[in-house]
Every structure is written in structure tokens, then in C-alpha cells.
Design an enzyme around this catalytic site. Structure first.
Site, PDB file in Angstrom:
ATOM      1  N   ASP A 202       0.857  -1.176   0.000  1.00 23.60           N
ATOM      2  CA  ASP A 202       0.000   0.000   0.000  1.00 23.60           C
ATOM      3  C   ASP A 202       0.896   1.230   0.000  1.00 23.60           C
ATOM      4  O   ASP A 202       2.127   1.117  -0.049  1.00 23.60           O
ATOM      5  CB  ASP A 202      -0.948   0.008   1.202  1.00 23.60           C
ATOM      6  CG  ASP A 202      -2.311   0.600   0.849  1.00 23.60           C
ATOM      7  OD1 ASP A 202      -2.351   1.787   0.467  1.00 23.60           O
ATOM      8  OD2 ASP A 202      -3.322  -0.114   0.954  1.00 23.60           O
ATOM      9  N   HIS A 269      -2.875   3.022  -4.768  1.00 25.09           N
ATOM     10  CA  HIS A 269      -2.202   2.601  -3.530  1.00 25.09           C
ATOM     11  C   HIS A 269      -0.772   2.152  -3.828  1.00 25.09           C
ATOM     12  O   HIS A 269      -0.288   1.169  -3.270  1.00 25.09           O
ATOM     13  CB  HIS A 269      -2.989   1.489  -2.839  1.00 25.09           C
ATOM     14  CG  HIS A 269      -4.283   1.961  -2.240  1.00 25.09           C
ATOM     15  ND1 HIS A 269      -4.344   2.737  -1.106  1.00 25.09           N
ATOM     16  CD2 HIS A 269      -5.577   1.785  -2.637  1.00 25.09           C
ATOM     17  CE1 HIS A 269      -5.621   3.012  -0.815  1.00 25.09           C
ATOM     18  NE2 HIS A 269      -6.382   2.458  -1.734  1.00 25.09           N
ATOM     19  N   GLU A 362      -9.865   2.586  -5.100  1.00 24.02           N
ATOM     20  CA  GLU A 362      -9.487   3.953  -4.735  1.00 24.02           C
ATOM     21  C   GLU A 362      -8.344   4.515  -5.586  1.00 24.02           C
ATOM     22  O   GLU A 362      -7.454   5.204  -5.089  1.00 24.02           O
ATOM     23  CB  GLU A 362      -9.110   4.012  -3.250  1.00 24.02           C
ATOM     24  CG  GLU A 362     -10.276   3.685  -2.330  1.00 24.02           C
ATOM     25  CD  GLU A 362      -9.918   3.749  -0.865  1.00 24.02           C
ATOM     26  OE1 GLU A 362     -10.773   4.145  -0.058  1.00 24.02           O
ATOM     27  OE2 GLU A 362      -8.774   3.386  -0.514  1.00 24.02           O
ATOM     28  N   TRP A 429     -16.842  -4.206  -1.497  1.00 28.17           N
ATOM     29  CA  TRP A 429     -16.590  -3.480  -0.246  1.00 28.17           C
ATOM     30  C   TRP A 429     -17.413  -2.205  -0.133  1.00 28.17           C
ATOM     31  O   TRP A 429     -17.658  -1.735   0.975  1.00 28.17           O
ATOM     32  CB  TRP A 429     -15.103  -3.161  -0.107  1.00 28.17           C
ATOM     33  CG  TRP A 429     -14.590  -2.020  -0.949  1.00 28.17           C
ATOM     34  CD1 TRP A 429     -14.162  -2.082  -2.232  1.00 28.17           C
ATOM     35  CD2 TRP A 429     -14.444  -0.650  -0.541  1.00 28.17           C
ATOM     36  NE1 TRP A 429     -13.759  -0.846  -2.670  1.00 28.17           N
ATOM     37  CE2 TRP A 429     -13.911   0.055  -1.642  1.00 28.17           C
ATOM     38  CE3 TRP A 429     -14.706   0.046   0.634  1.00 28.17           C
ATOM     39  CZ2 TRP A 429     -13.662   1.425  -1.600  1.00 28.17           C
ATOM     40  CZ3 TRP A 429     -14.443   1.411   0.677  1.00 28.17           C
ATOM     41  CH2 TRP A 429     -13.919   2.077  -0.435  1.00 28.17           C
ATOM     42  N   ASP A 456     -12.334  -2.826  11.730  1.00 23.83           N
ATOM     43  CA  ASP A 456     -11.736  -1.627  12.314  1.00 23.83           C
ATOM     44  C   ASP A 456     -12.813  -0.627  12.721  1.00 23.83           C
ATOM     45  O   ASP A 456     -12.494   0.437  13.270  1.00 23.83           O
ATOM     46  CB  ASP A 456     -10.720  -0.986  11.374  1.00 23.83           C
ATOM     47  CG  ASP A 456     -11.249  -0.801   9.962  1.00 23.83           C
ATOM     48  OD1 ASP A 456     -12.025  -1.653   9.501  1.00 23.83           O
ATOM     49  OD2 ASP A 456     -10.880   0.188   9.312  1.00 23.83           O
ATOM     50  N   THR A 505      -5.549  -1.611   9.412  1.00 22.40           N
ATOM     51  CA  THR A 505      -4.784  -1.406  10.646  1.00 22.40           C
ATOM     52  C   THR A 505      -4.224   0.000  10.826  1.00 22.40           C
ATOM     53  O   THR A 505      -3.275   0.195  11.574  1.00 22.40           O
ATOM     54  CB  THR A 505      -3.620  -2.417  10.713  1.00 22.40           C
ATOM     55  OG1 THR A 505      -2.758  -2.219   9.588  1.00 22.40           O
ATOM     56  CG2 THR A 505      -4.130  -3.845  10.742  1.00 22.40           C
TER      57      THR A 505
END
Length: 803
Positions: A202, A269, A362, A429, A456, A505
Site C-alpha cells: 500500500d 495505492h 481507490e 466493499w 476496524d 490497521t
């Protein structure tokens, strides 16, 4: 004539196959998670002690491995050390047998029978035998006791509802040790999950060693955090997994019938990769090609544009320290595709999984739109726009994977531009819409929607909850999730492979954070993925959790107790007016036995049980904890002090956003802080929060505990939504307005110089005399190109006290 059975287990199986299995009554249902497809309880039982052998029928190496796994788990959790034998008497034993005639249909199914003569697990393949052993381990750990255990006689016929039962771990934003990942994989196996989606690259880090391109880990695996070397932040942050370590993890997972699906994110990313090799990106140094094995590349990191501004960098960017959506994309020239192919060659050599995840999410197209070279390539290909170019990009990678016998998986954006391989798996997603669209187009799909299955997300809105995103996704909402969208017809529904939870995370720097985010929501997910939809029962699930919690404790798993944590509620304003309070106790799940004390002692199973609201005189301290029927703890004690000072104070995490934006995060003091607490609630778009309506009679001042935080958020096109407010002083103020955010100003407290002041600091100001109930609007006017500010605690000060 009745023929006598020479092998009693065959008779037991034959009888179970003839007699219909009945559901066990709720009172006798063993604490099994996920709940088996079919279970019936018989009379009698079988005692397992240290003399009971585990017998593996036939020369079965996989069965022997499963037997030793079962023996190890029993030694760890029960203190029972059972011998494992490859042959021997089966009467009075635990028998594991791979049997092509086992009475199950699904390849991962199993049959488990407990009779007074022994226990037998049979399955048609290795995975099914392992899952049967997992269920047996749960039957052998019905409580927290040690030593011998009596298992009730029963018959189980079980198989999974879905083939893809997944959990994704993001190792790019924060890095986990090999041992930590293996610990997570072990828990996945105990929940019968079978896909570990590993997010390895990423903007914030490249975590997989690629020998052909050493700069990916020499440069791309490390970032320099904001304010590095201060306030506990490391001078640099990062790490990567060597190929030897990756092979170890893949083997560890395979031994537990878990497929590791690697994710190499593209075309977006990509900032860490572009930081390592600028030629890959859409920068001034791109499109120059590679030399040899990457050996002639510039090895010094130059300056980079601030990622939140989404500008095209003039050269090599740095590995990003900003969470969110960064602008760096791979370019689309032939040399970059050679790089991608070479990377995938090494990835495929490490991961035997049929599935390879390539991201696709994205990818903001600003750099592609601004690049003459990219635009020329797009027009040469006859593509209409940048979304179509991404479709072509993903399609090319998909064909390369297909040529090597692999299957592309991507986030649902891969559908946006067309050109995706027909056999591509779409991971939905952005809600369930991507899954619906993909299934109607004939693609297999995995449901992994935000926020429903994003672990998360906070598990509660309690002030003592860990860091994470809002809105809340609690245990009940995960349990209620249905993977098959109702919009699909029967044929389209067959494309739903299953469901997967994601663990991003950014706000989980350690495995302790990860465990508390994952457990016990993973229990709910396992039942969603494995158990028949009609068998799901929320109350029954809650009844089985206390034993599961005991299993966690025996293994040192740090699970969250948010669902059962007691909330101590009072009417603040009534208590302020009368000097007494009606106290109500509750918890999120509405389950368990809540006990409380008023004498300062810690509640235990002998403390008074809460049955109805009760009255107390101020001042007093209420402590409460939640227990299971057997007296085991479901939630640790919580405390609330009831006096005038505490009733006039509100924890910053309990404040609400101002109208206009519902975005909300809870963050650590620093991006890589390893502590669980404190955490602070922020809205990166609007530094404005609401103090609830409170009786102001006798209030003379306000005292605030504030904290300065890093503004490390890449907002891409949403940056324009950040609210800027005029400041009267150099560093801005905390402005207090009455009743609403356009109300009269009651106070303005200048913020200290960030270069001189500690990160946590106090502010205070006198307030004009008011009567009755009033709310407050608290607004930071600090420049939006500087740090963020959060409120740790806001207290109104009575007239007799000093601010």
C-alpha cells in the site's frame, strides 16, 4: 436375519444415517461455534482422560497431523495429554478416519459421533477431518476446568454453507510479526475460516520481499513518521516479510486448511512502490524504463509533494505517512507491466493459492489525466476515459495470471471500466452493490462490505472503546449480516462464494489491537459463513459465548468485552438539581447478569444483582460487572463516580459531532502509538464538537483537557470539504458558543504554540452567569494546514472552584 456388526463404528454411522437427526434442546446445546448444520443429543456419554488414545485409521499423514493438532490443543487448554496412535483398538478411543463413504455431501463436511463406546470423526477429505477435530476440541473444552471431561452422546453431521470464509489483515499500514500472524491463523482455524487475505502492499509500506527488485523493501518498506523520534514515535517505522518467512506462514496456514491469498495493490495505492522505483509512477522520472535488475536506479529519496494535496510529485515521493487515499498510480507503459509481471512471478512462486488479489480500489485518476504519456496511451488503445484505462490495466494483469493458472480477485471498482476477465472474482466493499452487479454479470463474488464487515469499526460508542472508525458495528450487527443479497435470483446467488471481514490497521499498531477488534466478532462471522442461515439464533449464540471466552482466556487471546460491558446511566441534570440519582445498568447485548457495588469494592458473583433502577444519594461511586450464569466474567468492572464535579464533566469521546458532518474516528495520541489508551475522537473535516445540555446554575468557568494530534490524512478530492474558520490569534483558539454553533461566544481560549507546548495541555476560561439548561458548541479555529486538535475532557466548574 440381522447381521451382527463386526466394527461398532459402522453400526453407529449406519444407525445415524437411517434415523433423522433432531436438534438439541437449547438447554443441552453444546457450546460449539460455529453451530453445526445438524446435531442430535443421545443418552449417555463418553469420558475422555489421559488414558484415552487418539487413533488414526490407515496410513494417513494428514490425519496424523490433525490428531497431533487436537492433542496439542487439549494439552494447552485442558491439561490433557492424549497419546496419538496410527493403529490400534478403536473401542474406548477417539478415532479419526478419512472415509470415502462418510455420511456427508460437502467436501469440507464431517460426521462426528459420540457413544458410550468412544468418539469417531469421519470425513471424505483432509479438510473435513480437520474441521471435525475442531468441533471435537470444543466438545472437550465445555468449561474452564482442567483434566478429564465427559462428553455427552451425540451425532453431528456438519458442512459449511459457503466455500469462502475469509479474514483480511492489513500488514501495510501497520506491520505484524510472523508469530502474531500465526496466532491469528490458529484462531481462524478454530473458527473454521479458510481464506486469509493478506494485504501486503500500500502507500504506507511494501511488505513482501521481491528479490528481483530489492528497493521495494530497502526503501518501500520504511516510512518516517510525523514528528519522528518524539512522543514515543519511532525514528522510522516499517518492516517486511522475507520469502522464507512467507513460506513459513503459507505452510502454517496450509496445515490448518487455510488458503493465503496475497494482495498486491494496483494501479492505485502504489506510493511505496513508486518511492522505491520512481520509473513506475506518473512522475517526471517515469517512463524511462528499468535497467538490468533494477541496479541502476537512483537510491536516494528526494522530496515529495504533500500527499493530501493530491499533486503530481516532481520526482521520487516518500513512502506515505498519511492514512486515506493517496494520489500515486502506476503508469501504463510496457516497462511497468514487465515489473508487475516479474513481481507476480515471485508472488505466485510463494503462494500456491489459485487466487491472487490485485486491489483495484481507490485509484483516483488525477495523475493519469495530467500525464501526456498516459493520455496518449489511452487514446492509442481507443479507450474512452481513465476508468476504461483501469479496466484495460486490470484485464491485462488478469490475462497474465490466467496464463499461469491463477484467478484474479479485485475490489469492486474493477467493474467500473469494463474489460475485466470473465473469471475474475469481485470483492464487494462499497456496500453490497458491487456484489449484485458482479453476480448479474456472471462473476463470482465475495461479500466484504464497509462498514458491515469492517472490523476496524468500533464495537461500541462507549467512552472506553479502543481506537477505530465510526459508525459502530457491534457483535449483533455482524451476526445479523446476510451474505446473499436479496436482489439476486437463485442462479445469481450461486455466484456468492461467501463473506469476509477486513481488518484495516491504520489505528491498530499492535496485535493486541487486532485481537480486540477481531474477537469476539470473528465468532459471529464464522457462524454467518458456516452455519445454515435458518439455524442462526442470536440468543443461542450469546448463550454459547461464555465457554468460548474461557477458551480465549486459556490461550491468552485478548478479546473485547464491549457487547457485555455495563453502562451506568443517570439523568445528569436531575441529579445536579436534586443531589440524588436514579441509576440504570444495561449492556449492549442485553445479556448476562449485571452485578454492582456501592461500597467501593469490585463486583463479583456474590454482589447484588441488578434487576431494576435504584436510587442513590450523591456523592457515591457505582461499580458494575457482567457475569454468565456459571459465574464467569463476561465483562470487566466499570466505574462511574456520581458527584457534582463528575456530573459536570464529559469525556471527549462522549461528545457528539456538530451538525453537517458525521465523519468520526478514534485515534491514538500518535500514529504508531502502541498503547490501547488514551484515544481521542476527531472529525478530520470539522474540528467542532457538542457538549450536551447541562444545568448551568452556579457554573462559573470551563476547564478543558485538549490534545494536539498529527494531521496525517490524505483526503484526495474530499479535501475541499475540510472546514476552515478564521482565527483571532496565530495558532487559533478553542471557541465556546452557547446552545448552538451560531450562538453567542461565551469564551475563546488561545491555543499554545505547537513548537513549544506539550501535546496534551489544559485550557480554562471564566463563563458568564447562566441559569437553566444549555448546550455548548466547542470549535477549534486552528489553521487546517497544521495539526489537528481533540478534546480529552470538558468540565464545567462551579463558582466555588477555581478554573
Amino acid at each position: 436375519m440381522i447381521r451382527r456388526c463386526s466394527f461398532p463404528w459402522r453400526c453407529a454411522l449406519a444407525l445415524a444415517a437411517v434415523l433423522p437427526l433432531r436438534a438439541a434442546p437449547a438447554a443441552t446445546m453444546p457450546s460449539l461455534i460455529p453451530l453445526p448444520s445438524r446435531i442430535s443429543v443421545a443418552s449417555g456419554g463418553f469420558r475422555v482422560d489421559a488414558r484415552t488414545p487418539i487413533v488414526v485409521v490407515g496410513r494417513d499423514r494428514a490425519g496424523d497431523r490433525t490428531a497431533h493438532w487436537l492433542a496439542a490443543r487439549l494439552a494447552e487448554s485442558r491439561g490433557l495429554r492424549l497419546p496419538v496412535r496410527q493403529h490400534g483398538a478403536t473401542s474406548g478411543a477417539i478415532v479419526l478416519q478419512r472415509d470415502p463413504h462418510a455420511p456427508v455431501d460437502n467436501r469440507e463436511g464431517y460426521a462426528l459421533d459420540v457413544t458410550p463406546q468412544g468418539i469417531r470423526v469421519a470425513a471424505r477429505n483432509d479438510a473435513g477431518l480437520f474441521y471435525g477435530a475442531v468441533t471435537l476440541w470444543q466438545l472437550l473444552t465445555p468449561d474452564a476446568r482442567r483434566g478429564a471431561v465427559r462428553v455427552p452422546a451425540l451425532h453431528i453431521r456438519d458442512q459449511p454453507r459457503f466455500a469462502w470464509r475469509g479474514l483480511m489483515l492489513d500488514s501495510a499500514r501497520h506491520f505484524q510479526s510472523v508469530a502474531g500472524i500465526e496466532r491469528l491463523l490458529e484462531q481462524m482455524a478454530q473458527h473454521k475460516l479458510n481464506v486469509f487475505h493478506w494485504h501486503l502492499t500500500d502507500d504506507q509500506g511494501w511488505r513482501i520481499q521481491i528479490k528481483r527488485y530489492p528497493e521495494l523493501t530497502r526503501i518501500g518498506a520504511w516510512r518516517t513518521p510525523p514528528d519522528a523520534g518524539h512522543d514515543g514515535e519511532p525514528a522510522r517505522y516499517g518492516g517486511f516479510y522475507t520469502q522464507q518467512e512467507i513460506r513459513r506462514i503459507v505452510a502454517f496456514a496450509a496445515a490448518r486448511y487455510i488458503t493465503v491469498v496475497p494482495e498486491i495493490d494496483m494501479p492505485g495505492h502504489a506510493q511505496a512502490a513508486v518511492a522505491a522505483y520512481p520509473q513506475l509512477g506518473v512522475t517526471a522520472g517515469s517512463l524511462s524504463g528499468f535497467g538490468g535488475r533494477g541496479g541502476n536506479m537512483d537510491r536516494t529519496a528526494g522530496s515529495a509533494a504533500r500527499p493530501t494535496k493530491a499533486r503530481q510529485a516532481p520526482g521520487r515521493p516518500k513512502v506515505s505517512v498519511d492514512w486515506g487515499v493517496n494520489p500515486y498510480l502506476y503508469n501504463v507503459d510496457d516497462a511497468t507491466f514487465r515489473f508487475i509481471d516479474n513481481v507476480l512471478d515471485e508472488v505466485m512462486a510463494l503462494f500456491p493459492s489459485r487466487y491472487i488479489h490485485v486491489g483495484g480500489d481507490e485509484a483516483i485518476k488525477d495523475q493519469w489525466r495530467a500525464s501526456p504519456a498516459v493520455q496518449a496511451k489511452m487514446h492509442a488503445l481507443g479507450l474512452s476515459d481513465e476508468d476504461a484505462l483501469q479496466g484495460w490495466f486490470i484485464g491485462r494483469v488478469g490475462r497474465y495470471l490466467a496464463a499461469h493458472g491463477r484467478r484474479l480477485v479485485g475490489w469492486d471498482e474493477i467493474l467500473d471500466g469494463g474489460g475485466v476477465p470473465a473469471d475474475a472474482v469481485v470483492m464487494s466493499w462499497r456496500g453490497s452493490a458491487g456484489a449484485i452487479k458482479a453476480a448479474r454479470l456472471g462473476h463470482d463474488v465475495v461479500l466484504s462490505p464497509a462498514p458491515d464487515l469492517y472490523f476496524d469499526q468500533l464495537q461500541s460508542d462507549r467512552a472506553d472503546e479502543d481506537a477505530g472508525r465510526m459508525p459502530v458495528r457491534d457483535l449483533a450487527s455482524v451476526y445479523a449480516f446476510e451474505p446473499v443479497p436479496k436482489e439476486l435470483d437463485a442462479a445469481q446467488a450461486k455466484h456468492v462464494l461467501g463473506a469476509q471481514a477486513n481488518v484495516w490497521t491504520e489505528h491498530m499498531p499492535t496485535m493486541k489491537h487486532v485481537e480486540r477488534a477481531v474477537f469476539p466478532r470473528l465468532d459471529a462471522l464464522s457462524e454467518v459463513d458456516w452455519s445454515p442461515a435458518k439455524a442462526r439464533d442470536w440468543k443461542g449464540f450469546l448463550a454459547r459465548l461464555p465457554v468460548q471466552f474461557a477458551r480465549y482466556r486459556s490461550q491468552g487471546i485478548d478479546y473485547a468485552d464491549s457487547a457485555f460491558a455495563p453502562t451506568i446511566s443517570v439523568d445528569r441534570n436531575a441529579a445536579l438539581a436534586s443531589g440524588s440519582a436514579q441509576v440504570s445498568l444495561s449492556n449492549q447485548a442485553g445479556a448476562g447478569i449485571v452485578r454492582y457495588t456501592l461500597d467501593g469494592s469490585v463486583p463479583d458473583r456474590h454482589s447484588p444483582r441488578y434487576r431494576a433502577p435504584f436510587a442513590v444519594k450523591l456523592p457515591t461511586t457505582v461499580r458494575a460487572a457482567t457475569f454468565a450464569a456459571d459465574g464467569s466474567v463476561l465483562a470487566a468492572p466499570r466505574r462511574r463516580v456520581l458527584d457534582r464535579g463528575h456530573l459536570l464533566a464529559v469525556d471527549g469521546n462522549a461528545l457528539a459531532n456538530c451538525p453537517g458532518s458525521d465523519f468520526r474516528l478514534r485515534v491514538q495520541p500518535m500514529p504508531d502509538a502502541t498503547s490501547l489508551a488514551p484515544v481521542y475522537s476527531i472529525n478530520v473535516f470539522d474540528s467542532c464538537q457538542l457538549y450536551p445540555p447541562t444545568r448551568f446554575d452556579g457554573v462559573a468557568a470551563i476547564r478543558v483537557e485538549a490534545v494536539r494530534l498529527e494531521r496525517n490524512y490524505a483526503l484526495a478530492h474530499d479535501a475541499a470539504k475540510v472546514v476552515a474558520r478564521p482565527a483571532a490569534t496565530r495558532h487559533g483558539e478553542l471557541v465556546v458558543r452557547r446552545d448552538q454553533c451560531s450562538g453567542p461566544v461565551l469564551a475563546a481560549m488561545p491555543l499554545p504554540d505547537p513548537a513549544q507546548a506539550p501535546r496534551r495541555f489544559a485550557l480554562a476560561a471564566a463563563l458568564p452567569a447562566l441559569s437553566g439548561e444549555h448546550g455548548l458548541c466547542l470549535i477549534f479555529t486552528a489553521p487546517i494546514d497544521g495539526p489537528l486538535y481533540a478534546l480529552a475532557r470538558v468540565a464545567l466548574v462551579p463558582g466555588a472552584a477555581k478554573p
